[in-house]
Design a protein around this motif. Sequence first.
Motif: not given
Length: 350
Positions: A23-39, A42-48
């Motif tokens: 869960i920690l791994l998945s959550g970390t990937v998710a937070m990185a994806s959200l950060f890149i998408s907001s910054r 681009g589509p956050v799901m694709l980044y994830a």
Amino acid sequence: MSTTDLQPSASLQERAKSVAPGILLSGTVAMASLFISSRYGGPVMLYAILFGIAFNFLAADEKCAPGIQFASKRILQLGVILLGASVTFTEIAGLGWATAMLVVSAVTLTLTLGWMIGRSAGLSSSHSTLSAGAVAICGASAAMAIASVLPQNKESERNLILTVVGVTSLSTIAMVLYPMITHAMGLTDMQAGVFLGATIHDVAQVIGAGYIVSDEAGSVAAVVKLMRVTLLAPVVFVIAMIFARQSKSSDPQNNGAQASGRAFPMFLLGFAALMAANSFGLVPDAWRSGISEMSRFSLVVAVSALGVKTSLKDLFEVGPKPVAALVLQTMLLAVFVAASVLLFARMLPH
């Protein structure tokens, strides 16, 4: 207090410890994806998915595997449940019966003819259902909800990833192209909002496309999209009932997949209950945005976990058929909605 009394608590603690790394791994990937998408956009799901695939080497790790599995299943269901707080019956009723009929007809047609398109492209029955359902309702969210009640085999997760990547990419393309189509069709802002909300797959891209046209089109598109989201529960229920009747698929392309074994997906009760509570004003306005963000984050975590479980080698072995099916299903939906908006323009909001 006896040792027996402590066993449930100890078992829960052991379960939590076993799933924590994944869960920690998945959550970390998710937070990185959200950060890149907001910054950077681009589509956050694709980044994830893409970031998750980079950690595929951990999918079989005995420490991470239980948590990755938990995230891809249970956290996914939590995200779908929380989607219910995004919808109210009042918002939907405000668009009128003609818009409601258009949305229901578009979803039904895309599910049925879209399934036929998938089968014609050589996809299995379950893969065709997954693809058509994702296009018909709400993109990645619908794909994950539908996948949870479909027969499971060694190709199920690969098919889900392909569908999520496909509908997310097509949503991004549609966000750019569809506003130009509404202009060429000469639609009013309200009608453009109906078209965009009824055709684009993912919520973020629907809103983006709507506000490209105008503020009014953006607000209408968002509500029409939520109208499609309300159909998620009944559609998943019907799909679950159909596939639950099959103890083993007769389709050789399903590779003997076992049915989900659950005639009714219980997490849909949570979705329906939260939607009803929100409609009757039991969910405070101050909570709605927070619950919506929790839903979005949960779904991104689930997609991240699916990405970790996905091998690029497996994806490349599939070929172009699933992509062709998604494109044709998307075109079917767009053509039907466009024709309906033009034919019944007087009945739709102006």
